[in-house]
Write an enzyme that holds these catalytic residues in place. Sequence first.
Site, PDB file in Angstrom:
ATOM      1  N   ASP A 216       8.687 -67.691   7.746  1.00 32.12           N
ATOM      2  CA  ASP A 216       9.784 -68.584   8.125  1.00 32.12           C
ATOM      3  C   ASP A 216       9.945 -69.631   7.026  1.00 32.12           C
ATOM      4  O   ASP A 216       9.946 -70.837   7.277  1.00 32.12           O
ATOM      5  CB  ASP A 216       9.492 -69.236   9.471  1.00 32.12           C
ATOM      6  CG  ASP A 216      10.706 -69.944  10.080  1.00 32.12           C
ATOM      7  OD1 ASP A 216      11.835 -69.715   9.594  1.00 32.12           O
ATOM      8  OD2 ASP A 216      10.523 -70.734  11.026  1.00 32.12           O
ATOM      9  N   LEU A 217      10.091 -69.157   5.803  1.00 38.98           N
ATOM     10  CA  LEU A 217       9.939 -70.020   4.629  1.00 38.98           C
ATOM     11  C   LEU A 217      11.264 -70.650   4.203  1.00 38.98           C
ATOM     12  O   LEU A 217      11.885 -70.239   3.228  1.00 38.98           O
ATOM     13  CB  LEU A 217       9.319 -69.226   3.476  1.00 38.98           C
ATOM     14  CG  LEU A 217       8.846 -70.042   2.271  1.00 38.98           C
ATOM     15  CD1 LEU A 217       7.896 -71.149   2.691  1.00 38.98           C
ATOM     16  CD2 LEU A 217       8.209 -69.141   1.233  1.00 38.98           C
TER      17      LEU A 217
END
Length: 309
Positions: A216-217
């Site tokens: 979830d960068l």
Amino acid sequence: MNITLPENYLSLAEALVSLFGKTIAINRTDRVSGGDINKAYALSLNNGKRIFMKANAKQNAAFFTAEAAGLCAIASTGTIGTPEILCTGTDDGEDVGYSFLLLKYIESGKPCSNYWEDFAHKLAALHNADTSGFFGDGSSSSRFGFFQDNFVGARPQTNTPCDSWISFFRDNRLAPQFKAADSYFTTHDRELNTKLLDNLEKFLLEPEKPSLLHGDLWSGNAMCGPDGKAMLIDPACYVGHAEADLAMTELFSGFPQVFYEAYREARPLQPGYEERRDLYNLYQLLNHLNLFGPSYLSAVQSVVAEYVG
């Protein structure tokens, strides 16, 4: 590679005593801003230490055990900084039960002069790390998934191990999100969605090697630590194709160009990444559609049409 998960306690008081001794007490509790899923606090203790606490409803304790597992996985690679985990737990409280995650409190620092280059090189190192210890059953590093399911935002994320990245991305990423969002789609939309799922092998490539992903960068899930270097927070970890992490960094505001140049220098991409990028981000857009509603529908439809419209 072995992951040692933190202790899970039955009350906050029990956790603090176990961590700091019988004379420990909370002198002050300050609410910390940021995040829309959990409440966050800075706890000032009577021993002079400060710790960070996330809290949620007791029934949401899995949020924190999953986050702790992801942070432990990243930390086990020795490649990039993460907050030190103290423990997880639940507490019946005085009025209502809650779950919690305790972390070492981290003061944000001033970015060092080569912050973005260093960040890129460390992310590349994370993506190059051995992944054979992340399945919990002795599986080889040729597989994709994770030893447990977790969450992306507030939504569940399945990580059932699979031998094929393309199959994993279809069955564990896109298909569940399409199913959850079905009420938003017309009959024509559903036909295109099915066509895309049935033809993923035309658009995606198997990676040269599996990579541990943050999952979830976006910019809000990286912070500058006290040493001036990047740290990763709030992971949704799994073993997959590194391109999925890189694509996520470009979905919203994006990182500076120097970051992408440094990443490619440290870890060259397979040809055609730009043609696959939107398909990776379709997963994140579908997740936002399911979390936040129809404002993301046109973006989802546009990406699907880009490939099979």
